[in-house]
Design an enzyme around this catalytic site. Structure first.
Site, PDB file in Angstrom:
ATOM      1  N   HIS A  13       5.072   4.485  15.061  1.00 15.40           N
ATOM      2  CA  HIS A  13       4.297   4.572  13.813  1.00 15.40           C
ATOM      3  C   HIS A  13       3.089   3.656  13.876  1.00 15.40           C
ATOM      4  CE1 HIS A  13       6.536   7.125  11.003  1.00 15.40           C
ATOM      5  NE2 HIS A  13       7.394   7.026  12.003  1.00 15.40           N
ATOM      6  N   TYR A  57       3.815   3.979   0.427  1.00 16.63           N
ATOM      7  CA  TYR A  57       3.964   2.973  -0.624  1.00 16.63           C
ATOM      8  C   TYR A  57       3.264   3.535  -1.861  1.00 16.63           C
ATOM      9  CZ  TYR A  57       5.304  -0.125   3.191  1.00 16.63           C
ATOM     10  OH  TYR A  57       5.950  -0.680   4.274  1.00 16.63           O
ATOM     11  N   PRO A  62      13.548  -6.630   1.716  1.00 19.99           N
ATOM     12  CA  PRO A  62      13.362  -5.459   2.581  1.00 19.99           C
ATOM     13  C   PRO A  62      11.900  -5.041   2.723  1.00 19.99           C
ATOM     14  CG  PRO A  62      14.273  -4.805   0.464  1.00 19.99           C
ATOM     15  CD  PRO A  62      14.255  -6.292   0.480  1.00 19.99           C
ATOM     16  N   LYS A  80      11.345  -6.688   7.802  1.00 17.94           N
ATOM     17  CA  LYS A  80      11.318  -7.712   8.853  1.00 17.94           C
ATOM     18  C   LYS A  80      12.698  -8.147   9.330  1.00 17.94           C
ATOM     19  CE  LYS A  80       6.791  -8.250   8.526  1.00 17.94           C
ATOM     20  NZ  LYS A  80       5.900  -7.727   9.562  1.00 17.94           N
ATOM     21  N   TYR A 132       1.570  -7.057   8.517  1.00 20.43           N
ATOM     22  CA  TYR A 132       2.555  -5.974   8.584  1.00 20.43           C
ATOM     23  C   TYR A 132       3.240  -5.935   9.953  1.00 20.43           C
ATOM     24  CZ  TYR A 132       4.229  -1.357   7.008  1.00 20.43           C
ATOM     25  OH  TYR A 132       4.992  -0.297   6.603  1.00 20.43           O
TER      26      TYR A 132
END
Ligand code: APR
Length: 389
Positions: A70, A201, A294, A298, A385
């Site tokens: 991804h 998101y 969450p 990570k 990220y």
């Protein structure tokens, strides 16, 4: 015995494989059955540091064969979708989506192939003499036999509710806790092909909704709910109605529904770190040493890199009588974990705002607009990220 590893999650299993392959006598004690650890749905997104650690140790065959790389993710805001090409802003570093239970199955197989021993279904695990040269673990096997094993080190990898950390005397570790958050996420796992090829998101006036990916038959969803929310108030119809509303976009897009694979659960956003990650001959790794939210996914990656770092440090102590890596262990792992915590915090601040606070909502609008339009903001997002790298 060289090392007793408590817990066959990703932290414990990575540590165990690396130790066993270095010829160190290793015993893994796991409370659940093998079938359970190999089927229990957990996380799915792995960042570059975790993938590199698995590759380095020849543990990435399954991930390479079946994992999905991804490079970008999508935000939805005011019914408009925009994609952040984060890998492009981070020198090509990216994530791989691979269900954690499959990774656990790969790691169990690799550990057994390296000659390691696992006792599944153990109960009543007790740790003793942690500050001596020969700490001991006693446990009851699945067939009811009490056994005691002495070892040189104990690896406490039994997750947030395990016994390892609880065996450390009160006051020996600092508990560094985030103040309570007003928000939690309702976590939903559904048997449905994801309606997207990238994580979404979704930010809406009704709150945050996330559409995450697991595999081609399974999707993970999150809904922002009040920290006091009760999962029992969220039947499937309400969940789907809310997901449709919060992920709605002015485009030709449909959210596919499917049966829930497990009862939804409320995950609070509170974080806690226990420092240092060592007490005498007991070394903590993964969730046994912390809980991160969450958001930004990570936890699994940190657990994997902790496991490798722990095993290499213990191997240096046992093979070369070199305790320097062990003495540095906690600081090295905490540095990575706090970086990951900062990334989770930033993402949560971006997506979870107080719905009744117009001031916070206006700032959220600005932050999301910047993320959409500013390469600097996108690069900053990418750095968080994908951390730690
Ligand atoms: N005795 C033996 N085993 C135990 C005990 C006990 N008393 N208590 C818990 N366990 C086992 C659990 O059954 C589990 O298999 O320890 C294991 C801990 O595994 P995880 O909870 O997966 O912890 P870890 O390896 O640190 O990975 C944690 O994975 O899903 C992600 O984000 C999540 O951060 C989390 C990360």
């Amino acid at each position: 015995m060289g090392v007793v590893v408590i817990g066959a999650g990703v932290a414990g299993l990575v540590a165990a494989v690396v130790l066993a392959r270095r010829g160190i006598d290793t015993l893994v004690l796991e409370a659940a059955s093998r079938a359970r650890v190999e089927s229990r749905p957990r996380a799915g997104l792995l960042g570059p540091a975790a993938v590199d650690a698995l590759e380095r140790n020849g543990l990435a065959d399954g991930l390479r064969a079946e994992g999905a790389p991804h490079h970008n993710c999508e935000f939805r805001h005011r019914r408009r979708a925009f994609v952040v090409e984060y890998a492009r802003h981070a020198g090509g570093h990216h994530h791989v989506v691979y269900p954690q239970q499959k990774l656990v199955a790969d790691l169990v197989a690799a550990y057994l192939a390296a000659g390691g021993v696992i006792e599944f279904g153990v109960t009543d695990v007790m740790l003793d003499a942690l500050t001596s040269d020969h700490p001991a673990v006693s446990f009851v096997t699945a067939d009811g036999q009490r056994q005691t094993v002495e070892s040189r080190f104990i690896a406490g990898c039994d997750g947030h509710h395990g016994v390892s950390r609880g065996s450390i005397p009160e006051g020996a570790l600092r508990h560094i806790r985030q103040r309570d958050s007003a928000w939690a996420w309702l976590a939903v796992l559904a048997a449905v092909t994801p309606s997207t090829d990238k994580i979404i998101y979704g930010v809406s006036p009704r709150g945050f909704a996330g559409h995450m990916l697991r595999d081609h038959r399974t999707s993970r969803f999150y809904l922002q709910v009040e920290a006091t929310a009760d999962a029992a108030d969220w039947p499937a119809e309400r969940i789907w109605e809310e997901l449709h509303a919060r992920l709605a976009v002015d485009a030709d897009w449909q959210l596919a529904e499917g049966p829930l694979l497990e009862p939804p659960n409320v995950i609070t956003m509170d974080s806690v770190f226990y420092e240092p990650m060592r007490f005498g001959r007991l070394i903590l790794a993964g969730d046994a040493a912390r809980r991160v939210p969450p958001a930004a996914a990570k936890g699994a990656g940190l657990a994997i890199v902790d496991g490798e770092t722990l095993a290499l440090a213990v191997a240096a102590a046992l093979h070369d009588a070199d305790e320097r890596p062990l003495n540095a262990y906690s600081e090295v792992c905490l540095g990575r974990a706090w970086l990951a915590q900062e990334a989770s915090t930033k993402l949560l601040q971006l997506v979870n705002v107080e719905l009744a606070d117009p001031f916070a909502r206006r700032l959220q609008d600005v932050r999301l607009d910047r993320l959409r339009t500013s390469p600097v903001a996108a690069a900053e997002f990418a750095d968080h990220y994908l951390s730690p790298r």
